[in-house]
Design a protein around this motif. Structure first.
Motif, PDB file in Angstrom:
ATOM      1  N   MET A   1       0.840  -1.206   0.000  1.00 32.83           N
ATOM      2  CA  MET A   1       0.000   0.000   0.000  1.00 32.83           C
ATOM      3  C   MET A   1       0.871   1.251   0.000  1.00 32.83           C
ATOM      4  O   MET A   1       2.050   1.193   0.367  1.00 32.83           O
ATOM      5  CB  MET A   1      -0.916  -0.012   1.222  1.00 32.83           C
ATOM      6  N   LYS A   2       0.258   2.389  -0.350  1.00 29.60           N
ATOM      7  CA  LYS A   2       0.960   3.676  -0.401  1.00 29.60           C
ATOM      8  C   LYS A   2       0.236   4.693   0.488  1.00 29.60           C
ATOM      9  O   LYS A   2      -0.998   4.686   0.549  1.00 29.60           O
ATOM     10  CB  LYS A   2       1.000   4.203  -1.830  1.00 29.60           C
ATOM     11  N   VAL A   3       1.013   5.565   1.145  1.00 26.30           N
ATOM     12  CA  VAL A   3       0.454   6.607   2.008  1.00 26.30           C
ATOM     13  C   VAL A   3       0.994   7.956   1.561  1.00 26.30           C
ATOM     14  O   VAL A   3       2.185   8.081   1.253  1.00 26.30           O
ATOM     15  CB  VAL A   3       0.801   6.362   3.490  1.00 26.30           C
ATOM     16  N   LEU A   4       0.130   8.963   1.552  1.00 20.90           N
ATOM     17  CA  LEU A   4       0.530  10.339   1.263  1.00 20.90           C
ATOM     18  C   LEU A   4       0.241  11.191   2.497  1.00 20.90           C
ATOM     19  O   LEU A   4      -0.893  11.196   3.008  1.00 20.90           O
ATOM     20  CB  LEU A   4      -0.241  10.884   0.058  1.00 20.90           C
ATOM     21  N   ILE A   5       1.262  11.907   2.989  1.00 19.31           N
ATOM     22  CA  ILE A   5       1.103  12.823   4.133  1.00 19.31           C
ATOM     23  C   ILE A   5       1.126  14.237   3.584  1.00 19.31           C
ATOM     24  O   ILE A   5       2.080  14.632   2.897  1.00 19.31           O
ATOM     25  CB  ILE A   5       2.244  12.628   5.152  1.00 19.31           C
ATOM     26  N   VAL A   6       0.083  15.028   3.906  1.00 17.62           N
ATOM     27  CA  VAL A   6      -0.040  16.391   3.365  1.00 17.62           C
ATOM     28  C   VAL A   6      -0.143  17.374   4.541  1.00 17.62           C
ATOM     29  O   VAL A   6      -1.108  17.326   5.324  1.00 17.62           O
ATOM     30  CB  VAL A   6      -1.274  16.535   2.463  1.00 17.62           C
ATOM     31  N   ASP A   7       0.854  18.261   4.685  1.00 19.67           N
ATOM     32  CA  ASP A   7       0.822  19.276   5.752  1.00 19.67           C
ATOM     33  C   ASP A   7       1.803  20.367   5.388  1.00 19.67           C
ATOM     34  O   ASP A   7       2.890  20.079   4.871  1.00 19.67           O
ATOM     35  CB  ASP A   7       1.195  18.644   7.097  1.00 19.67           C
ATOM     36  N   ASP A   8       1.411  21.613   5.635  1.00 21.44           N
ATOM     37  CA  ASP A   8       2.310  22.721   5.297  1.00 21.44           C
ATOM     38  C   ASP A   8       3.441  22.866   6.313  1.00 21.44           C
ATOM     39  O   ASP A   8       4.343  23.676   6.122  1.00 21.44           O
ATOM     40  CB  ASP A   8       1.532  24.026   5.170  1.00 21.44           C
ATOM     41  N   ASP A   9       3.405  22.073   7.412  1.00 21.98           N
ATOM     42  CA  ASP A   9       4.464  22.093   8.425  1.00 21.98           C
ATOM     43  C   ASP A   9       5.375  20.881   8.221  1.00 21.98           C
ATOM     44  O   ASP A   9       4.979  19.740   8.517  1.00 21.98           O
ATOM     45  CB  ASP A   9       3.844  22.047   9.822  1.00 21.98           C
ATOM     46  N   PRO A  10       6.600  21.074   7.718  1.00 19.66           N
ATOM     47  CA  PRO A  10       7.503  19.953   7.466  1.00 19.66           C
ATOM     48  C   PRO A  10       7.784  19.120   8.716  1.00 19.66           C
ATOM     49  O   PRO A  10       7.990  17.916   8.631  1.00 19.66           O
ATOM     50  CB  PRO A  10       8.782  20.626   6.951  1.00 19.66           C
ATOM     51  N   ASN A  11       7.796  19.795   9.913  1.00 23.01           N
ATOM     52  CA  ASN A  11       8.071  19.058  11.154  1.00 23.01           C
ATOM     53  C   ASN A  11       6.974  18.035  11.437  1.00 23.01           C
ATOM     54  O   ASN A  11       7.245  16.917  11.903  1.00 23.01           O
ATOM     55  CB  ASN A  11       8.203  20.029  12.338  1.00 23.01           C
ATOM     56  N   THR A  12       5.703  18.425  11.142  1.00 21.30           N
ATOM     57  CA  THR A  12       4.588  17.501  11.354  1.00 21.30           C
ATOM     58  C   THR A  12       4.704  16.313  10.409  1.00 21.30           C
ATOM     59  O   THR A  12       4.501  15.156  10.803  1.00 21.30           O
ATOM     60  CB  THR A  12       3.245  18.228  11.126  1.00 21.30           C
ATOM     61  N   VAL A  13       5.056  16.603   9.160  1.00 24.21           N
ATOM     62  CA  VAL A  13       5.230  15.524   8.179  1.00 24.21           C
ATOM     63  C   VAL A  13       6.311  14.560   8.642  1.00 24.21           C
ATOM     64  O   VAL A  13       6.133  13.336   8.634  1.00 24.21           O
ATOM     65  CB  VAL A  13       5.586  16.101   6.786  1.00 24.21           C
ATOM     66  N   GLN A  14       7.451  15.127   9.112  1.00 24.35           N
ATOM     67  CA  GLN A  14       8.558  14.289   9.551  1.00 24.35           C
ATOM     68  C   GLN A  14       8.198  13.462  10.770  1.00 24.35           C
ATOM     69  O   GLN A  14       8.552  12.283  10.892  1.00 24.35           O
ATOM     70  CB  GLN A  14       9.784  15.167   9.839  1.00 24.35           C
ATOM     71  N   MET A  15       7.452  14.111  11.698  1.00 19.97           N
ATOM     72  CA  MET A  15       7.048  13.419  12.925  1.00 19.97           C
ATOM     73  C   MET A  15       6.169  12.209  12.603  1.00 19.97           C
ATOM     74  O   MET A  15       6.354  11.120  13.173  1.00 19.97           O
ATOM     75  CB  MET A  15       6.290  14.387  13.840  1.00 19.97           C
ATOM     76  N   ILE A  16       5.227  12.400  11.678  1.00 21.81           N
ATOM     77  CA  ILE A  16       4.338  11.279  11.308  1.00 21.81           C
ATOM     78  C   ILE A  16       5.129  10.175  10.635  1.00 21.81           C
ATOM     79  O   ILE A  16       4.953   8.996  10.921  1.00 21.81           O
ATOM     80  CB  ILE A  16       3.199  11.780  10.393  1.00 21.81           C
ATOM     81  N   GLU A  17       6.048  10.555   9.744  1.00 24.47           N
ATOM     82  CA  GLU A  17       6.864   9.551   9.044  1.00 24.47           C
ATOM     83  C   GLU A  17       7.677   8.713  10.026  1.00 24.47           C
ATOM     84  O   GLU A  17       7.806   7.494   9.859  1.00 24.47           O
ATOM     85  CB  GLU A  17       7.811  10.236   8.045  1.00 24.47           C
ATOM     86  N   ASP A  18       8.230   9.370  11.072  1.00 23.19           N
ATOM     87  CA  ASP A  18       9.134   8.676  11.991  1.00 23.19           C
ATOM     88  C   ASP A  18       8.417   7.888  13.074  1.00 23.19           C
ATOM     89  O   ASP A  18       9.014   6.984  13.676  1.00 23.19           O
ATOM     90  CB  ASP A  18      10.071   9.694  12.664  1.00 23.19           C
ATOM     91  N   SER A  19       7.159   8.179  13.319  1.00 19.95           N
ATOM     92  CA  SER A  19       6.486   7.583  14.484  1.00 19.95           C
ATOM     93  C   SER A  19       5.750   6.279  14.179  1.00 19.95           C
ATOM     94  O   SER A  19       5.320   5.588  15.099  1.00 19.95           O
ATOM     95  CB  SER A  19       5.491   8.595  15.080  1.00 19.95           C
ATOM     96  N   ILE A  20       5.603   5.949  12.934  1.00 17.17           N
ATOM     97  CA  ILE A  20       4.804   4.774  12.569  1.00 17.17           C
ATOM     98  C   ILE A  20       5.694   3.696  11.931  1.00 17.17           C
ATOM     99  O   ILE A  20       6.463   3.985  11.015  1.00 17.17           O
ATOM    100  CB  ILE A  20       3.683   5.149  11.572  1.00 17.17           C
ATOM    101  N   PRO A  21       5.627   2.436  12.403  1.00 18.70           N
ATOM    102  CA  PRO A  21       6.343   1.320  11.747  1.00 18.70           C
ATOM    103  C   PRO A  21       5.564   0.878  10.500  1.00 18.70           C
ATOM    104  O   PRO A  21       4.822  -0.105  10.512  1.00 18.70           O
ATOM    105  CB  PRO A  21       6.366   0.235  12.823  1.00 18.70           C
ATOM    106  N   TRP A  22       5.734   1.566   9.416  1.00 20.93           N
ATOM    107  CA  TRP A  22       4.883   1.430   8.227  1.00 20.93           C
ATOM    108  C   TRP A  22       4.860   0.011   7.655  1.00 20.93           C
ATOM    109  O   TRP A  22       3.818  -0.482   7.229  1.00 20.93           O
ATOM    110  CB  TRP A  22       5.352   2.401   7.132  1.00 20.93           C
TER     111      TRP A  22
END
Length: 534
Positions: A1-22
């Motif tokens: 599967m594929k996931v797209l994270i959309v947020d104008d705050d790069p820190n939020t995008v990075q936090m979501i990417e790092d916090s989930i064992p995808w």
């Protein structure tokens, strides 16, 4: 599967990417976008299964992104919305787009994990449902193909008498095969065919041509594209379709009109001439008799002119008078005017075609006339024409000559060239007699005689004997024996072979005959000659 994270705050995008064992969720690719327009570009290229998007963003916010996806995508991905402000209006609008979850910032990892798990489960259900749908569709297509194959195999069996019996016996066959075929109805058998060798050079392959013809024929004859009743086969240069049409489906007049429409459509779009022969209504148990009857009728009709003909059409017994002047053709052969001959034949064929008389029967008669004229010309020169044209190329061109005007012209061109080659052989220094001498010089040690030599040079035996004696003053047998005696003397002078072995080696079957001939040519016996020379 594929996931797209959309947020104008790069820190939020990075936090979501790092916090989930995808990978544990079966997610192999993660994409990031920082506003709605950028997200739409990625969605168009990558088609993500889950979109995690902020609502408050510049250029295109989260709600506008939802609207854009709704308008452009055939299927919406699972949506998880993020926002800093709890708003019933946002939540209500989001629900209209089937949003999976709605998270308030800041959110805990467990909250994101929970909503992500729900979205993953929904995605898997969608995928499984799509797989099942595709599997069912594939199974249905396979079943349809199997049904088509079983039906065509059943019809082929009826036509070729592999399946025979009473109606009750045929009902058992139909039931065993699980096919739907009305055995209590009568059917017109429509045989459609065209000459594949007559087609012009084109971009379509034979397979593509066959596919198009089957589809068009099915639609014209049955009002739908349904292949299960269409049997195709190749016989000689012809590609055939056999289409049984129920008497309850169409009247005789209506069926003939459909045949004419099919001929016109194929002629217009594929530029080939179709012919169609239709049987009278017959029961399935009598399909074979009707099939072979109209096959024979098609052979007489041919495809030289595109037409529909019924099984009960009256065959006109008009006397065919050859349109060719035998003497005119002979004169063109003598003067080696091949182009004039071909143009003359081509014009005559086209004239007969314009009169609507050029069918298989006429082509057969023309073929025989032309062949006899060439054979007669060759025979006048003592050449056995039938021996000249026994090879596979000659037979193939002759067999095809009646299929079309093009094939007829090819055959005449071949006859002319072979005739000229043979005549040139007789006129060169290496003339008929020279050729015969060379043949004898090479084969004198074999058991050869007049008939074998005549066959080798395609000349009548009696004509060959007469010509050979007139030019050489010897008979064929005398010349053969002289070659054998010369060879025998050579062997006696250069080898230690005994006379019996020498006689056999040069072609004599026994020593007494060898001695008799030797003494006739040399005046002494072989042993006396050997002793004298030795």
């Amino acid at each position: 599967m594929k996931v797209l994270i959309v947020d104008d705050d790069p820190n939020t995008v990075q936090m979501i990417e790092d916090s989930i064992p995808w990978e544990e969720y079966g997610i192999s690719e993660i994409f990031a976008a920082y506003h709605g327009q950028m997200a739409m570009e990625i969605i168009g290229k990558e088609e993500p299964d889950i979109v995690i998007s902020d609502i408050e963003m510049p250029q295109m916010d989260g709600m506008e992104l939802l609207e854009a996806m709704e308008e452009t995508l055939p299927t919406m991905p699972e949506i998880i919305l993020l926002t800093c402000h709890e708003s019933f209006q946002f939540a209500q609008k989001a629900m209209q787009y089937g949003v999976s979850a709605y998270l308030l910032k800041p959110f805990r990892k467990e909250e994101l994990t929970a909503v992500l798990t729900t979205s993953v489960v929904k995605c898997r259900r969608k995928m499984e449902g799509q797989r099942m749908k595709e599997k069912l569709q594939s199974s249905k297509r396979q079943l349809d193909r199997n049904q088509d194959y079983l039906m065509q195999n059943f019809l082929r069996g009826l036509f070729y008498r592999d399946i025979t019996g009473t109606r009750e016996e045929l009902e058992k066959v139909v039931k065993t095969r699980g096919i739907s075929f009305a055995l209590d109805e009568r059917y017109y058998l429509c045989l459609v065919g065209f000459n594949q060798t007559e087609m012009e050079r084109r971009l379509l392959t034979d397979q593509e041509m066959h596919f198009i013809l089957k589809n068009v024929a099915s639609e014209v004859m049955y009002d739908q594209i349904d292949m299960k009743m269409v049997m195709d086969f190749v016989r000689g240069p012809y590609y055939f379709l056999m289409l049984p049409v129920s008497e309850n489906f169409c009247t005789r007049t209506g069926l003939e009109e459909r045949g004419e429409r099919l001929i016109q459509a194929i002629g217009r779009y594929l530029h080939v001439k179709l012919s169609c022969v239709m049987s009278l209504p017959c029961c399935p148990e009598n399909f074979a008799d009707c099939f072979w009857k109209i096959m024979e009728q098609f052979k007489q009709l041919g495809t030289v002119r595109a037409s529909v003909q019924w099984e009960d059409a009256k065959q006109t017994e008009e006397l065919f008078e050859s349109p060719f002047s035998a003497e005119d053709i002979r004169e063109k052969i003598r003067q080696r005017k091949k182009v004039e001959l071909i143009i003359s034949v081509k014009n005559i064929l086209e004239e007969i075609e314009k009169e609507g008389r050029l069918d298989g029967t006429i082509m057969h008669m023309i073929h025989q006339d032309i062949m006899q004229i060439f054979y007669s010309y060759l025979n006048e020169s003592g050449i056995q024409a039938y021996r000249m044209f026994q090879d596979s190329v000659s037979r193939t061109l002759s067999n095809r000559a009646e299929y079309s005007k093009v094939d007829m012209i090819k055959y005449i061109n071949y006859l002319f060239d072979r005739t000229m080659e043979k005549m040139d052989e007789l006129q060169k220094e290496n003339s008929l007699i020279g050729t015969v001498r060379k043949y004898i010089d090479k084969h004198y040690s074999s058991n050869i005689g007049r008939d074998e030599i005549a066959a080798a040079v395609c000349i009548a035996p009696s004509y060959l004997s007469k010509q050979f004696r007139e030019e050489t003053g010897q008979s064929l047998r005398e010349y053969i024996n002289s070659k054998r005696i010369d060879a025998a003397k050579q062997l006696m002078s250069t080898t230690k072979l005994n006379l019996t072995d020498i006689a056999l080696q040069v072609g004599f079957e026994n020593i007494p005959y060898f001695s008799t001939v030797f003494k006739k040519y040399c005046g002494v016996s072989p042993s006396e000659w050997k002793e004298k020379e030795g």
